[in-house]
Design a protein around this motif. Structure first.
Motif, PDB file in Angstrom:
ATOM      1  N   GLU A  63      45.417  40.454  44.456  1.00  0.00           N
ATOM      2  CA  GLU A  63      44.763  41.632  45.041  1.00  0.00           C
ATOM      3  C   GLU A  63      45.162  41.796  46.505  1.00  0.00           C
ATOM      4  O   GLU A  63      44.561  42.577  47.226  1.00  0.00           O
ATOM      5  CB  GLU A  63      43.236  41.526  44.872  1.00  0.00           C
ATOM      6  CG  GLU A  63      42.810  41.572  43.404  1.00  0.00           C
ATOM      7  CD  GLU A  63      41.311  41.420  43.190  1.00  0.00           C
ATOM      8  OE1 GLU A  63      40.538  41.798  44.079  1.00  0.00           O
ATOM      9  OE2 GLU A  63      40.918  40.905  42.122  1.00  0.00           O
TER      10      GLU A  63
ATOM     11  N   ASP B 284      42.208  43.558  37.135  1.00  0.00           N
ATOM     12  CA  ASP B 284      41.697  43.655  38.508  1.00  0.00           C
ATOM     13  C   ASP B 284      42.523  44.543  39.431  1.00  0.00           C
ATOM     14  O   ASP B 284      42.292  44.537  40.637  1.00  0.00           O
ATOM     15  CB  ASP B 284      41.538  42.252  39.127  1.00  0.00           C
ATOM     16  CG  ASP B 284      42.850  41.489  39.215  1.00  0.00           C
ATOM     17  OD1 ASP B 284      43.740  41.727  38.364  1.00  0.00           O
ATOM     18  OD2 ASP B 284      42.986  40.654  40.127  1.00  0.00           O
TER      19      ASP B 284
ATOM     20  N   CYS C 110      38.753  39.298  47.394  1.00  0.00           N
ATOM     21  CA  CYS C 110      38.464  38.453  46.230  1.00  0.00           C
ATOM     22  C   CYS C 110      39.297  37.184  46.365  1.00  0.00           C
ATOM     23  O   CYS C 110      40.227  37.114  47.171  1.00  0.00           O
ATOM     24  CB  CYS C 110      38.873  39.239  44.977  1.00  0.00           C
ATOM     25  SG  CYS C 110      39.052  38.304  43.445  1.00  0.00           S
TER      26      CYS C 110
ATOM     27  N   CYS D 274      35.770  38.053  42.545  1.00  0.00           N
ATOM     28  CA  CYS D 274      34.969  39.275  42.518  1.00  0.00           C
ATOM     29  C   CYS D 274      34.357  39.431  41.121  1.00  0.00           C
ATOM     30  O   CYS D 274      34.738  38.728  40.186  1.00  0.00           O
ATOM     31  CB  CYS D 274      35.841  40.474  42.866  1.00  0.00           C
ATOM     32  SG  CYS D 274      37.001  40.945  41.561  1.00  0.00           S
TER      33      CYS D 274
ATOM     34  N   CYS E 299      37.018  39.787  38.288  1.00  0.00           N
ATOM     35  CA  CYS E 299      37.783  38.569  37.998  1.00  0.00           C
ATOM     36  C   CYS E 299      36.884  37.492  37.384  1.00  0.00           C
ATOM     37  O   CYS E 299      37.265  36.809  36.438  1.00  0.00           O
ATOM     38  CB  CYS E 299      38.442  38.049  39.274  1.00  0.00           C
ATOM     39  SG  CYS E 299      39.724  39.159  39.900  1.00  0.00           S
TER      40      CYS E 299
HETATM   41 ZN   LIG Z   1      39.125  40.035  41.840  1.00  0.00          ZN
END
Ligand SMILES: [Zn+2]
Ligand SMILES: [Zn+2]
Length: 686
Positions: free
Chosen positions: A183, A199, A266, A276, A279
Motif C-alpha cells: 500500500e 487492498d 497499514c 488495516c 488486510c
Molecule cells: Zn491494508
C-alpha cells in the motif's frame, strides 16, 4: 555439531496447519545461540507475539532448522551504482568476499539488487535443506548472518539479514499468505486495470468499492486525492485512526496516483502499523479454517479484577482470553499448545473458574482425565501480562486423593478465607463413592477432608448430585446434595461446612416443604431473597403432567417454600425442556433466573424471571434477540461483562457465532461476532 530441526511452534499436524520453515545461513557452530535467539525475537516474540498472528497462531507450525555453516557471516558483494541507486543496469561489482556457508547467499545491501543474491548453488542447497528437514513447508524464512538491513523474497520465501525488525516479516507474510498488495507509493502513475488484490483498487465509486462495507457513510469517497494522499477531502474527523479508519486514499500498490488504498497507513505500507481492516479480514478469512477456532467452549470470568467478566475460549490445544470493556470483547491473550509452567492444552480440558488465591481476579482450575495416560489437575493464574501461567499441577494424584476419570469439581470457599476451594466427587470409578474437600492455599490445593462412601447422615451413591452454596450465610460455602435415582425415593441433604468438614444440617427424605421430590428434579443455587444465605430453585418438567418450579428459601439449617409455580410463572408458560441459569438482573442482591426453551414451542424463547424476594415475574423474547436468531445449538453463559452491581448479562454462543446479551430493560443484543471476535471501527466481517 550436525544440522538439526526443532519445532518451536506446535499447533497441530502438518497437513492441517500452515508450516513455516526457518533456515539460517552463515551461522557457524558458535553462532547457533545467536540464531536461535533471533528466531525467537523475530518470529515467536515479534510476528507471533502481536495482533493478527498472535490471535491466529493456532493456524501455524514453525520449524527452526539449525544449519551449521563452516564460516561465520554470509558472503558479501559491493556494487558501484554509478550514482544511480534505482538503476541496476549500469552497476559494476567492486568486490566479492566469499565465505563457506550452508546456503551460499551473498549480501550486497543494494536495493536495486534486492539487497542480496544467490550464490552459484544456493537454490539447490535451499531446496535440499527444505526437503531434508521440513518437506511440508508452506512458507520459508531465511536469516542471513549479516548485521545490515534489507530483504528479498517472493513465492512464499523471505530472505533477511539481522538488521531488520519483525514488522518486515509480518509485512512479507501479508504478501505470501494473504496475497496482499503493497500500500506504499512511489512516483509512478498507474493506468492499468483493476488489480486483483483485496487492498488496492482503481474504483472510486462508493457503491461498488470492494471494501465499501468498512466505509462509514459520513466518510467522503475518495477520502484523499493526489499523489500518495492523506485525508484531504473535507474535514478529517477528530477520532480518525490512520490505520483502522477506512476510506479511499490515492496512492498505493507502489504507485503515487491512479491506484487507491483503504487507509492512510497499514502494515502493507509502513510495516509497523497493524493490518488495516481490509488486510486483517483477508488474513482471517484465508487462514480461518486452519485455526480450528469455534465458540463452543466458552467460560466467563473477571480475569483482571476490574469488575467486568471477561471471556476464555478453549479450542483443542489453545486458549484465548478476551477482555470486556463493558460492551465489547477484545483479545488480550492467545496461547497454543502450552502455557509456562507447564500445562499442555488438549480437547478434553475442563475449566473451573474461581478466585482461588483471593486476589480479586479469577484463576482457572483445569482438569483433564481423558487425553493422557493419567488425569491431571492444574491451577492457572495471572502471568502479569494479561495471560495465564501454571502455578500448580497434580499428576495422577495429590496427597490423599487419587484422581480418576469421572472426578467432578465444584468451586466454593468452604473455609471462608476468601480463597475459593474445590469440592471433588467421584461416584463411579471406585468400589464406593468419594468426596474430597480440596483447600486452596492460593498457590495449590490440599486435601483437608475426604469422605469414603458415607458423609454424616448420608450414604453416598453414584447418582449423587452436588450444588455448592453458602446456605447458612457464615461465609463458608456449603453443599446441597440430591439423589433422585439410587434409592426407593429421592433425598436432598444440606451439608454445612465448618471449614474442614461437613455436617448434616438437614436431610429431606422424599418431601421438601410443599414439594414432592422426584427423579427429574433439577436444582439451582440462588440467593433469591438477598439475605446472604444461598437458596434453591427446584424445577421439574419431566415427572408430572405439568411443569413445576419451586422457590425455596434457606433459613440457615432448613428450607421453606416461598412460592411454588404450577405450570406457569407470571409472564412465562413453563414447559418440559425449560433450561435455567442464575443471575441478578436487577442488581438488588436477590438472585433471579434466566430461562430458555428451544424445544417445546414453534420457536425459541429466552426469558428472565426476576425475584422480588418471595415471588417471580417473567419477561421474554421470541425467536430473535436483536440480530441474534435463537436456535437449538445456542449455549449461554450468565455473567457480568458490563461491570456494576447487576449480574444481568448472557454470553450466547455456538460453533460460529458469539453474542453479548443484556437482560434489562428487555433482552438486548449488544454485540454479535461471526467466526472471530474483532471490533471494527465501522462495518463487520460478514
Ligand atoms: Zn491494508
Ligand atoms: Zn511489500
Amino acid at each position: 555439531m550436525p544440522d538439526s530441526v526443532t519445532q518451536v511452534l506446535n499447533s497441530g499436524p502438518v497437513g492441517a496447519k500452515i508450516n513455516i520453515a526457518v533456515l539460517g545461513d552463515g551461522f557457524a557452530a558458535a553462532d547457533q545461540t545467536l540464531y536461535n535467539n533471533k528466531v525467537q525475537e523475530f518470529l515467536l516474540d515479534g510476528v507471533f507475539g502481536h495482533d493478527y498472528f498472535y490471535e491466529d497462531k493456532q493456524a501455524f507450525n514453525i520449524f527452526r532448522v539449525n544449519l551449521i555453516s563452516v564460516d561465520s557471516g554470509v558472503s558479501t558483494r559491493q556494487y558501484n551504482e554509478n550514482g544511480t541507486p534505482d538503476d541496476p543496469s549500469d552497476d559494476t561489482i567492486v568486490s566479492t568476499t566469499l565465505r563457506n556457508t550452508s546456503l551460499g547467499y551473498i549480501f550486497s545491501g543494494s536495493w536495486a539488487h534486492c539487497w542480496l543474491e544467490n550464490g552459484a548453488n544456493t537454490s539447490t542447497l535451499v531446496h535440499n535443506a527444505l526437503n531434508t528437514w521440513v518437506p511440508d513447508y508452506n512458507l520459508v524464512v531465511i536469516f542471513l548472518n549479516n548485521p545490515n538491513y534489507g530483504g528479498c523474497g517472493g513465492g512464499g520465501f523471505q530472505v533477511v539479514p539481522l538488521g531488520i525488525d519483525w514488522h518486515v516479516l509480518a509485512h512479507e507474510f501479508g504478501h505470501g499468505l494473504g496475497a496482499l498488495a503493497d500500500e506504499y507509493c512511489t512516483s509512478r502513475v498507474y493506468s492499468g486495470s483493476e488489480p486483483g488484490n483485496v487492498d488496492v483498487t482503481i474504483n472510486t465509486n462508493r457503491n461498488t468499492l470492494k471494501w465499501r462495507n468498512f466505509v462509514a457513510p459520513a466518510t467522503p469517497i475518495p477520502t484523499g486525492k493526489g499523489s500518495c494522499a492523506g485525508f484531504n477531502q473535507g474535514t478529517r474527523p477528530a477520532d480518525w485512526d490512520d490505520t483502522q479508519s477506512v476510506g479511499l486514499f490515492e496512492g498505493g500498490g507502489t504507485n503515487g496516483t491512479g491506484m487507491y488504498r483503504p487507509v492512510i497507513n497499514c502494515r502493507m505500507r509502513g510495516n509497523t502499523p497493524e493490518y488495516c481492516p481490509i488486510c486483517y479480514t483477508q488474513m482471517k478469512r484465508i487462514n480461518d479454517a486452519k485455526t480450528e477456532h469455534t465458540f463452543l467452549d466458552c467460560h466467563a470470568g473477571d480475569f483482571n479484577g476490574d469488575g467486568k467478566d471477561d471471556l476464555l475460549i478453549h479450542n483443542n490445544n489453545s486458549i484465548q482470553i478476551f477482555r470486556s470493556n463493558g460492551s465489547q470483547m477484545d483479545i488480550v491473550f492467545s496461547a497454543v499448545e502450552r502455557v509456562p509452567g507447564s500445562w499442555q492444552f488438549t480437547a478434553g480440558d475442563q475449566f473451573y473458574i474461581g478466585d482461588f488465591n483471593g486476589d480479586g481476579k479469577k484463576e482457572v482450575a483445569v482438569y483433564n482425565s481423558t487425553n493422557w495416560i493419567m488425569p491431571y489437575l492444574g491451577l492457572l493464574a495471572d502471568d502479569g501480562a494479561n495471560g495465564l501461567r501454571l502455578i500448580a499441577r497434580y499428576d495422577g494424584s495429590m496427597p490423599g486423593w487419587q484422581f480418576s476419570k469421572d472426578d467432578r469439581f465444584y468451586v466454593g470457599d468452604f473455609d471462608g478465607d476468601r480463597k475459593q476451594d474445590l469440592f471433588v466427587f467421584n461416584g463411579t470409578n471406585w468400589a464406593f463413592p468419594y468426596l474430597g474437600m480440596l483447600h486452596s492455599t492460593g498457590s495449590g490445593f490440599q486435601l483437608v477432608h475426604r469422605y469414603d462412601g458415607t458423609m454424616p447422615s448420608w450414604q453416598m451413591t453414584k447418582g449423587d448430585q452436588f450444588y455448592a452454596g453458602d446456605f447458612n450465610g457464615d461465609g463458608k460455602c456449603d453443599l446441597f446434595v440430591f439423589n433422585g435415582s439410587n434409592w426407593a425415593f429421592p433425598y436432598l441433604g444440606m451439608l454445612s461446612s465448618n471449614g474442614s468438614s461437613l455436617s448434616m444440617a438437614h436431610r429431606y427424605d422424599h418431601l421438601l416443604p410443599s414439594w414432592q421430590m422426584t427423579k427429574g428434579d433439577r436444582f439451582y443455587v440462588a440467593d433469591s431473597n438477598g439475605d446472604g444465605k444461598a437458596d434453591l430453585f427446584v424445577f421439574n418438567g419431566d415427572n408430572w403432567s405439568i411443569a413445576y418450579l419451586g422457590m425455596l428459601h434457606s433459613t440457615g439449617s432448613a428450607l421453606s417454600m416461598a412460592h411454588r409455580y404450577d405450570g406457569s410463572v407470571p409472564g412465562w408458560q413453563m414447559r418440559r425442556h425449560d433450561q435455567f441459569w442464575v443471575g441478578d438482573i436487577a442488581g438488588d442482591g436477590k438472585q433471579d433466573l434466566f430461562v430458555y426453551n428451544c424445544n417445546d414451542w414453534a420457536t425459541q424463547y429466552l426469558g428472565s424471571m426476576t425475584s422480588s424476594g418471595s415471588a417471580l415475574s417473567a419477561t421474554w423474547s421470541a425467536d430473535w434477540v436483536g440480530e441474534w436468531n435463537l436456535g437449538t445449538v445456542d449455549r449461554f453463559e450468565p455473567c457480568n461483562y458490563e461491570g456494576g452491581k447487576a449480574h444481568r448479562d448472557l454470553i450466547v454462543h455456538n460453533h460460529d457465532w458469539l453474542g453479548l446479551i443484556r437482560a434489562t430493560p428487555t433482552m438486548q443484543l449488544q454485540k454479535i461476532y461471526y467466526r472471530f471476535i474483532h471490533n471494527y471501527r465501522y462495518g463487520r466481517n460478514w
